[in-house]
Motif scaffolding. Sequence first.
Motif, PDB file in Angstrom:
ATOM      1  N   PHE A   1       0.821  -1.214   0.000  1.00  0.00           N
ATOM      2  CA  PHE A   1       0.000   0.000   0.000  1.00  0.00           C
ATOM      3  C   PHE A   1       0.857   1.269   0.000  1.00  0.00           C
ATOM      4  O   PHE A   1       0.520   2.255   0.654  1.00  0.00           O
ATOM      5  N   GLU A   2       1.947   1.230  -0.777  1.00  0.00           N
ATOM      6  CA  GLU A   2       2.856   2.377  -0.865  1.00  0.00           C
ATOM      7  C   GLU A   2       2.731   2.968  -2.272  1.00  0.00           C
ATOM      8  O   GLU A   2       3.054   2.282  -3.256  1.00  0.00           O
ATOM      9  N   PRO A   3       2.302   4.228  -2.438  1.00  0.00           N
ATOM     10  CA  PRO A   3       1.923   4.730  -3.765  1.00  0.00           C
ATOM     11  C   PRO A   3       3.075   5.036  -4.710  1.00  0.00           C
ATOM     12  O   PRO A   3       2.933   4.874  -5.924  1.00  0.00           O
ATOM     13  N   ILE A   4       4.217   5.471  -4.204  1.00  0.00           N
ATOM     14  CA  ILE A   4       5.296   5.914  -5.093  1.00  0.00           C
ATOM     15  C   ILE A   4       5.874   4.747  -5.876  1.00  0.00           C
ATOM     16  O   ILE A   4       5.976   4.784  -7.116  1.00  0.00           O
ATOM     17  N   SER A   5       6.245   3.676  -5.177  1.00  0.00           N
ATOM     18  CA  SER A   5       6.810   2.507  -5.864  1.00  0.00           C
ATOM     19  C   SER A   5       5.766   1.835  -6.750  1.00  0.00           C
ATOM     20  O   SER A   5       6.092   1.319  -7.829  1.00  0.00           O
ATOM     21  N   ALA A   6       4.493   1.834  -6.318  1.00  0.00           N
ATOM     22  CA  ALA A   6       3.445   1.195  -7.117  1.00  0.00           C
ATOM     23  C   ALA A   6       3.248   1.926  -8.439  1.00  0.00           C
ATOM     24  O   ALA A   6       3.217   1.300  -9.513  1.00  0.00           O
ATOM     25  N   TRP A   7       3.127   3.242  -8.393  1.00  0.00           N
ATOM     26  CA  TRP A   7       2.901   4.002  -9.618  1.00  0.00           C
ATOM     27  C   TRP A   7       4.144   4.032 -10.504  1.00  0.00           C
ATOM     28  O   TRP A   7       4.039   4.002 -11.742  1.00  0.00           O
ATOM     29  N   ALA A   8       5.328   4.070  -9.894  1.00  0.00           N
ATOM     30  CA  ALA A   8       6.559   4.023 -10.691  1.00  0.00           C
ATOM     31  C   ALA A   8       6.652   2.711 -11.458  1.00  0.00           C
ATOM     32  O   ALA A   8       7.055   2.682 -12.631  1.00  0.00           O
ATOM     33  N   ALA A   9       6.255   1.610 -10.813  1.00  0.00           N
ATOM     34  CA  ALA A   9       6.264   0.310 -11.496  1.00  0.00           C
ATOM     35  C   ALA A   9       5.261   0.281 -12.636  1.00  0.00           C
ATOM     36  O   ALA A   9       5.543  -0.239 -13.722  1.00  0.00           O
ATOM     37  N   GLN A  10       4.084   0.849 -12.415  1.00  0.00           N
ATOM     38  CA  GLN A  10       3.065   0.877 -13.466  1.00  0.00           C
ATOM     39  C   GLN A  10       3.549   1.668 -14.681  1.00  0.00           C
ATOM     40  O   GLN A  10       3.402   1.217 -15.829  1.00  0.00           O
ATOM     41  N   LEU A  11       4.129   2.823 -14.433  1.00  0.00           N
ATOM     42  CA  LEU A  11       4.542   3.692 -15.533  1.00  0.00           C
ATOM     43  C   LEU A  11       5.737   3.133 -16.296  1.00  0.00           C
ATOM     44  O   LEU A  11       5.891   3.395 -17.492  1.00  0.00           O
ATOM     45  N   ARG A  12       6.610   2.345 -15.601  1.00  0.00           N
ATOM     46  CA  ARG A  12       7.807   1.782 -16.255  1.00  0.00           C
ATOM     47  C   ARG A  12       7.605   0.339 -16.692  1.00  0.00           C
ATOM     48  O   ARG A  12       8.525  -0.315 -17.134  1.00  0.00           O
ATOM     49  N   HIS A  13       6.383  -0.188 -16.503  1.00  0.00           N
ATOM     50  CA  HIS A  13       6.035  -1.544 -16.924  1.00  0.00           C
ATOM     51  C   HIS A  13       6.900  -2.599 -16.221  1.00  0.00           C
ATOM     52  O   HIS A  13       7.298  -3.598 -16.818  1.00  0.00           O
ATOM     53  N   VAL A  14       7.166  -2.365 -14.924  1.00  0.00           N
ATOM     54  CA  VAL A  14       7.846  -3.347 -14.086  1.00  0.00           C
ATOM     55  C   VAL A  14       6.774  -4.144 -13.345  1.00  0.00           C
ATOM     56  O   VAL A  14       5.865  -3.549 -12.747  1.00  0.00           O
ATOM     57  N   PRO A  15       6.807  -5.467 -13.377  1.00  0.00           N
ATOM     58  CA  PRO A  15       5.776  -6.238 -12.670  1.00  0.00           C
ATOM     59  C   PRO A  15       5.777  -5.935 -11.168  1.00  0.00           C
ATOM     60  O   PRO A  15       6.835  -5.713 -10.572  1.00  0.00           O
ATOM     61  N   SER A  16       4.588  -5.928 -10.588  1.00  0.00           N
ATOM     62  CA  SER A  16       4.459  -5.570  -9.175  1.00  0.00           C
ATOM     63  C   SER A  16       3.416  -6.460  -8.504  1.00  0.00           C
ATOM     64  O   SER A  16       2.440  -6.873  -9.131  1.00  0.00           O
ATOM     65  N   ILE A  17       3.656  -6.739  -7.227  1.00  0.00           N
ATOM     66  CA  ILE A  17       2.750  -7.578  -6.436  1.00  0.00           C
ATOM     67  C   ILE A  17       2.399  -6.839  -5.156  1.00  0.00           C
ATOM     68  O   ILE A  17       3.291  -6.450  -4.391  1.00  0.00           O
ATOM     69  N   SER A  18       1.119  -6.640  -4.915  1.00  0.00           N
ATOM     70  CA  SER A  18       0.673  -6.123  -3.632  1.00  0.00           C
ATOM     71  C   SER A  18       0.540  -7.282  -2.657  1.00  0.00           C
ATOM     72  O   SER A  18      -0.210  -8.231  -2.902  1.00  0.00           O
ATOM     73  N   ILE A  19       1.283  -7.234  -1.568  1.00  0.00           N
ATOM     74  CA  ILE A  19       1.139  -8.193  -0.471  1.00  0.00           C
ATOM     75  C   ILE A  19       0.724  -7.355   0.735  1.00  0.00           C
ATOM     76  O   ILE A  19       1.555  -6.751   1.417  1.00  0.00           O
ATOM     77  N   SER A  20      -0.577  -7.273   0.967  1.00  0.00           N
ATOM     78  CA  SER A  20      -1.096  -6.328   1.955  1.00  0.00           C
ATOM     79  C   SER A  20      -2.463  -6.773   2.450  1.00  0.00           C
ATOM     80  O   SER A  20      -3.155  -7.564   1.807  1.00  0.00           O
ATOM     81  N   HIS A  21      -2.845  -6.218   3.591  1.00  0.00           N
ATOM     82  CA  HIS A  21      -4.196  -6.456   4.087  1.00  0.00           C
ATOM     83  C   HIS A  21      -5.218  -5.746   3.205  1.00  0.00           C
ATOM     84  O   HIS A  21      -6.308  -6.272   2.946  1.00  0.00           O
ATOM     85  N   GLN A  22      -4.861  -4.560   2.721  1.00  0.00           N
ATOM     86  CA  GLN A  22      -5.790  -3.813   1.863  1.00  0.00           C
ATOM     87  C   GLN A  22      -6.182  -4.617   0.631  1.00  0.00           C
ATOM     88  O   GLN A  22      -7.326  -4.555   0.174  1.00  0.00           O
ATOM     89  N   ALA A  23      -5.231  -5.400   0.093  1.00  0.00           N
ATOM     90  CA  ALA A  23      -5.500  -6.153  -1.138  1.00  0.00           C
ATOM     91  C   ALA A  23      -6.608  -7.182  -0.955  1.00  0.00           C
ATOM     92  O   ALA A  23      -7.293  -7.542  -1.916  1.00  0.00           O
ATOM     93  N   CYS A  24      -6.821  -7.673   0.269  1.00  0.00           N
ATOM     94  CA  CYS A  24      -7.870  -8.685   0.461  1.00  0.00           C
ATOM     95  C   CYS A  24      -9.255  -8.097   0.218  1.00  0.00           C
ATOM     96  O   CYS A  24     -10.194  -8.820  -0.129  1.00  0.00           O
TER      97      CYS A  24
END
Length: 353
Positions: A102-125
């Motif tokens: 649930f950290e926005p900077i790394s998540a959006w940076a991965a999306q914009l650079r097309h780097v695969p990303s995995i959310s491992i979080s309580h929010q994701a449930c």
Amino acid sequence: MNILYGVQGTGNGHITRARVLAEALSRRSDIQVDYLFSGREPQQYFDMQIFDEYQTKQGMTFVTHKGRVDRWQTARQLKLRQLIDDVQQLPMGDYDLVINDFEPISAWAAQLRHVPSISISHQACFLSPVPNIGKGMLDNLLLRYFAPTTYNLGVHWYHFGQSILPPFVTDVSQPVAPSGRILVYLPFEELNEIGALLRQFPEQGFDVFHPHLTSDTQQDNIHWYVPCKNAFKHCLQASDGVIGNAGFELSSECLHLGKKLLLKPLHGQFEQLSNVVTLEKMGRCQTMQRLDASAVRRWLTFDSVEPVRFPAKADLLVEWILDENWQDSRELCDALWQQVSFPPDVKQKLAGI
């Protein structure tokens, strides 16, 4: 494999979960991990040795006032230009994967650079059909767009027939002599209001941890503590029970240790309200909607409960990450739920959900 692990720094639950996974990742010589934290001031992080040379960013956090999320002040303090700059300037070229809690900077940076990303979080449930209450349109938007990732792996106290992980609870099960005291962790409540509540029970000792404290002090039946991982762990293990907000990680540790829980959820945050719903269905908490002396008095008479045993190590999760078959988590989830031990009364209640 080179990994960037982004962690939401608001509250301590995300960091607690990251510590468990960081320990498992550190045992692998074929993984290099960099850590990024956002959501609090750099000087407010503590006991961060496991993360080595981590970096911090401002990110985005939710402002609270008197036990309630203040959405207006949250919007006012958001520095959107800084957030966008941090996303655009975060180097991503060497990373094979971004793990995100649930950290926005790394998540959006991965999306914009097309780097695969995995959310491992309580929010994701909460992207899956699990018990929830108070989840509005804005909450749905936040879940999907605050820290978007390629894959989502939620963490909860029960799987509800979904591909959801159990929590990992480690470093809390060493035998400690019982103190007869109550641990209090209400970081979103005002210190004077907490003190006024607890002084109504002079025969009961309380250990209170709060982020606004600057030194440890003893006042009558209350021992006030600045945030400290080791002191908190000791008081938790020795306690007769816990009074807290309805955060996920502390509740997980209480379930694992068999500590009775009295929860005052943070109003305006559907996640905490939903946590209470699940814990009540499991028969593992009492609740109060305000700092209520009558609720505390009644709860103090209750006995401890049988523990729910969760996995202690995240090695299976690390193996799954290395296999890179991230779209299929069913086998991983099944293997980890086999390590969970529910008492008979909780099994019966969960069967009815």
